[in-house]
Each structure stands twice: as C-alpha cells, then as structure tokens.
Design a protein around this motif. Sequence first.
Motif, PDB file in Angstrom:
ATOM      1  N   THR A 187       0.911  -1.172   0.064  1.00 39.23           N
ATOM      2  CA  THR A 187      -0.118   0.017  -0.064  1.00 39.23           C
ATOM      3  C   THR A 187       0.815   1.597   0.012  1.00 39.23           C
ATOM      4  N   ALA A 188       0.257   2.322  -0.135  1.00 42.61           N
ATOM      5  CA  ALA A 188       1.007   3.745  -0.429  1.00 42.61           C
ATOM      6  C   ALA A 188       0.657   4.950   0.353  1.00 42.61           C
ATOM      7  N   VAL A 189       1.404   5.600   0.822  1.00 44.31           N
ATOM      8  CA  VAL A 189       1.012   7.013   1.350  1.00 44.31           C
ATOM      9  C   VAL A 189       1.377   7.980   0.494  1.00 44.31           C
ATOM     10  N   GLN A 190       0.566   9.153   0.031  1.00 45.37           N
ATOM     11  CA  GLN A 190       0.860  10.080  -0.774  1.00 45.37           C
ATOM     12  C   GLN A 190       1.328  11.227   0.032  1.00 45.37           C
ATOM     13  N   THR A 191       2.480  11.800   0.158  1.00 38.56           N
ATOM     14  CA  THR A 191       2.890  12.569   1.307  1.00 38.56           C
ATOM     15  C   THR A 191       2.779  14.188   0.852  1.00 38.56           C
ATOM     16  N   GLY A 192       2.440  14.770  -0.280  1.00 43.08           N
ATOM     17  CA  GLY A 192       2.407  16.053  -0.833  1.00 43.08           C
ATOM     18  C   GLY A 192       3.655  16.453  -0.611  1.00 43.08           C
ATOM     19  N   GLY A 193       4.166  17.747  -0.420  1.00 42.98           N
ATOM     20  CA  GLY A 193       5.410  18.205  -0.812  1.00 42.98           C
ATOM     21  C   GLY A 193       6.508  18.060   0.456  1.00 42.98           C
ATOM     22  N   CYS A 194       5.953  17.584   1.432  1.00 46.03           N
ATOM     23  CA  CYS A 194       7.070  17.274   2.369  1.00 46.03           C
ATOM     24  C   CYS A 194       7.258  15.764   2.909  1.00 46.03           C
ATOM     25  N   PRO A 195       7.939  15.172   2.080  1.00 52.71           N
ATOM     26  CA  PRO A 195       8.223  13.766   2.141  1.00 52.71           C
ATOM     27  C   PRO A 195       8.819  13.260   3.599  1.00 52.71           C
ATOM     28  N   HIS A 196       9.575  13.988   4.101  1.00 51.33           N
ATOM     29  CA  HIS A 196       9.979  13.611   5.565  1.00 51.33           C
ATOM     30  C   HIS A 196       8.933  13.830   6.597  1.00 51.33           C
ATOM     31  N   THR A 197       8.092  14.671   6.445  1.00 48.68           N
ATOM     32  CA  THR A 197       6.876  15.197   7.376  1.00 48.68           C
ATOM     33  C   THR A 197       6.338  13.835   7.619  1.00 48.68           C
ATOM     34  N   ALA A 198       5.872  13.078   6.431  1.00 47.68           N
ATOM     35  CA  ALA A 198       5.077  11.918   6.873  1.00 47.68           C
ATOM     36  C   ALA A 198       5.682  10.576   7.829  1.00 47.68           C
ATOM     37  N   ILE A 199       6.954  10.710   7.370  1.00 48.41           N
ATOM     38  CA  ILE A 199       7.757   9.546   8.275  1.00 48.41           C
ATOM     39  C   ILE A 199       8.309  10.104   9.670  1.00 48.41           C
ATOM     40  N   ARG A 200       8.309  11.227   9.889  1.00 47.27           N
ATOM     41  CA  ARG A 200       9.079  11.848  10.965  1.00 47.27           C
ATOM     42  C   ARG A 200       8.231  12.677  11.813  1.00 47.27           C
ATOM     43  N   ASP A 201       7.453  13.592  11.307  1.00 51.74           N
ATOM     44  CA  ASP A 201       6.769  14.573  12.159  1.00 51.74           C
ATOM     45  C   ASP A 201       5.190  14.332  12.356  1.00 51.74           C
ATOM     46  N   ASP A 202       4.569  14.076  11.338  1.00 55.36           N
ATOM     47  CA  ASP A 202       3.079  13.827  11.487  1.00 55.36           C
ATOM     48  C   ASP A 202       2.928  12.408  10.751  1.00 55.36           C
ATOM     49  N   ILE A 203       3.086  11.153  11.483  1.00 54.72           N
ATOM     50  CA  ILE A 203       3.147   9.929  10.879  1.00 54.72           C
ATOM     51  C   ILE A 203       1.735   9.295  10.955  1.00 54.72           C
ATOM     52  N   THR A 204       0.889  10.091  11.106  1.00 55.42           N
ATOM     53  CA  THR A 204      -0.567   9.395  11.285  1.00 55.42           C
ATOM     54  C   THR A 204      -1.021   8.776  10.124  1.00 55.42           C
ATOM     55  N   ALA A 205      -0.706   9.271   8.854  1.00 51.37           N
ATOM     56  CA  ALA A 205      -1.121   8.309   7.755  1.00 51.37           C
ATOM     57  C   ALA A 205      -0.436   7.115   7.528  1.00 51.37           C
ATOM     58  N   ASN A 206       0.791   7.075   7.614  1.00 51.25           N
ATOM     59  CA  ASN A 206       1.471   5.848   7.968  1.00 51.25           C
ATOM     60  C   ASN A 206       1.052   4.980   8.829  1.00 51.25           C
ATOM     61  N   LEU A 207       0.671   5.298  10.042  1.00 42.96           N
ATOM     62  CA  LEU A 207       0.284   4.461  11.084  1.00 42.96           C
ATOM     63  C   LEU A 207      -1.302   4.111  10.736  1.00 42.96           C
ATOM     64  N   ASP A 208      -1.981   4.752  10.028  1.00 43.08           N
ATOM     65  CA  ASP A 208      -3.394   4.158   9.520  1.00 43.08           C
ATOM     66  C   ASP A 208      -3.320   3.253   8.652  1.00 43.08           C
ATOM     67  N   ALA A 209      -2.249   3.689   7.646  1.00 40.42           N
ATOM     68  CA  ALA A 209      -1.874   2.635   6.452  1.00 40.42           C
ATOM     69  C   ALA A 209      -1.432   1.167   7.179  1.00 40.42           C
ATOM     70  N   ILE A 210      -0.713   1.311   8.091  1.00 35.59           N
ATOM     71  CA  ILE A 210      -0.222  -0.185   8.794  1.00 35.59           C
ATOM     72  C   ILE A 210      -1.185  -0.677   9.529  1.00 35.59           C
ATOM     73  N   ASP A 211      -2.035   0.064  10.179  1.00 37.75           N
ATOM     74  CA  ASP A 211      -3.390  -0.589  10.723  1.00 37.75           C
ATOM     75  C   ASP A 211      -4.179  -1.332   9.669  1.00 37.75           C
ATOM     76  N   ASP A 212      -4.241  -0.851   8.308  1.00 36.63           N
ATOM     77  CA  ASP A 212      -5.051  -1.442   7.307  1.00 36.63           C
ATOM     78  C   ASP A 212      -4.257  -2.532   7.085  1.00 36.63           C
TER      79      ASP A 212
END
Length: 229
Positions: free
Chosen positions: A85-110
């Motif tokens: 599965t994939a997360v689309q991070t928009g302009g800030c690729p590091h934000t999704a894995i470092r600062d606001d990891i909610t979308a990644n955590l949701d994707a892992i739950d799925d």
Amino acid sequence: MPPHLIDGEPHSHAHDRPRRVRQPGEALRIGIGGPVGSGKTALVAALCRQLREELSVAVLTNDIYTTEDADFLRRNAVLPDERITAVQTGGCPHTAIRDDITANLDAIDDLVAANPPLDLILVESGGDNLTATFSTGLIDVQIFVIDVAGGDKVPRKGGPGVTFSDLLVINKTDLAPLVGADLTVMATDAARVREGRPTALISLTDDPAASEVLSWVRSELGAGVGTQA
Ligand SMILES: Nc1nc2c(ncn2[C@@H]2O[C@H](COP(=O)(O)OP(=O)(O)O)[C@@H](O)[C@H]2O)c(=O)[nH]1
Ligand SMILES: [Mg+2]
C-alpha cells in the motif's frame, strides 16, 4: 488499496511521539530511507523476493505525488497486491515519516487488518535528501540507502541517516569505476561517522538477493520483542 493522503499544511511537527515498543506477535517494522534514486525500492523488492516464502511480509511506500513505488512493486509482483500500500505525502516527504506519522500509522493498521498475521512490514520513505529519517514511533529499526553514484564524499558529509541509521547501505558499487568513486574511502568515512553501527557496501545489480542486507534483516527479526528502551 487507495493511497493514504497527508492533509495540507500546517503539519503538526510533533517530534515527541514516544518510541514504539514492539509487542509479542507484532510485525517487525523496518524503515528504508535515503535520497531519491539510491535503490530503496529495488532493495524492498529484493527483500520481498527473498523472504516471502518463509515469512508474512507487507510493504508501505511513501511517494510525494504518485503511488509509483507501490505500482512498481505490484507490477513486478514481489508480493500479492493486498500486501502493498501507499501513502501520498504531498510536498513534504520527510514530514510523513518523521513529524506527522498518522497517515503511515493508519496505513499500517490497514495492512495488519488485511493480512493477519504479519511478520515484517517494510516502510519505504519518499526520499528527498540526506536529512529524512523515520520517527521511532513508526518503525523499530531503519536502513538508510545511499549510492556510489552520489560520489565518495557522501558518507563523510554525515547527516542523521548516514550517521545514526541502524544499517547504512552504500548501493551500486558496480558503478564505482564508472563514476570514479573510491569504495575504500566511503567505507572508512562511514565507519568513522557511524562509531560501530554497521555499513554494507552492496550492488543490487551484481547481487539481486541483497545477501548482506538479508542477513541483517534476519538477525533483527530474531532479536526479540518488547525490549527497546
Ligand atoms: N547500476 C545499478 N543500478 C541500480 C542498483 N540498484 C538500483 N539501481 C537502479 O537505480 C534506479 C533507482 O532505483 P530505485 O530502487 O527506484 O530508487 P529509489 O528512488 O531509492 O527507490 C533504478 O533504475 C534501479 O534499477 C545497483 O546496484 N546498480
Ligand atoms: Mg523508491
């Protein structure tokens, strides 16, 4: 599976999320970061091919505007579609894995809900530069991938990924003669900045099984759960 999207700015920049403690029965989560083009997706594909017969594996990719890495892995059938599965991070690729990891955590739950039980989840970062590292609230251990084509000065320049990742991979050693990179210099500089943390010089072209990285992953899988400080 639809891509998971990061909402627009502003990001929460919450650096204070507690370190994840892997519980018995939970999949080991390995973050794979590093600059664009260094070979992260190729490494993910190699690890899936080597481990999929013996383990239950899933992959989560982070791309800036596309789901290109997930599409590549599906097209090459390294795992069944529902395990990628994939997360689309928009302009800030590091934000999704470092600062606001909610979308990644949701994707892992799925992924966990759709594929029980899972032994291993590989999380690939969107990859922009040498500064993008994973939150320890998202992953258990991280691999940072750089390549020889970036020049032999890259390890010396350090940065958090090169210095503090649990495994530094210097990929594309096959290109060293072509780009005039000195592998001894790269290995020596890496050893100096990493103070004992391991480094693997590899070529996925010459060794598609990524044997050295595979051994490291196997030892991490066997390293036990619930023990991180
Ligand atoms: N010469 C060479 N090319 C490689 C090697 N590993 C990956 N590549 C190529 O480098 C390019 C970028 O790889 P990719 O895995 O997409 O990088 P990512 O952006 O870090 O995910 C692709 O064309 C790969 O085929 C290697 O060991 N040697
Ligand atoms: Mg990639």
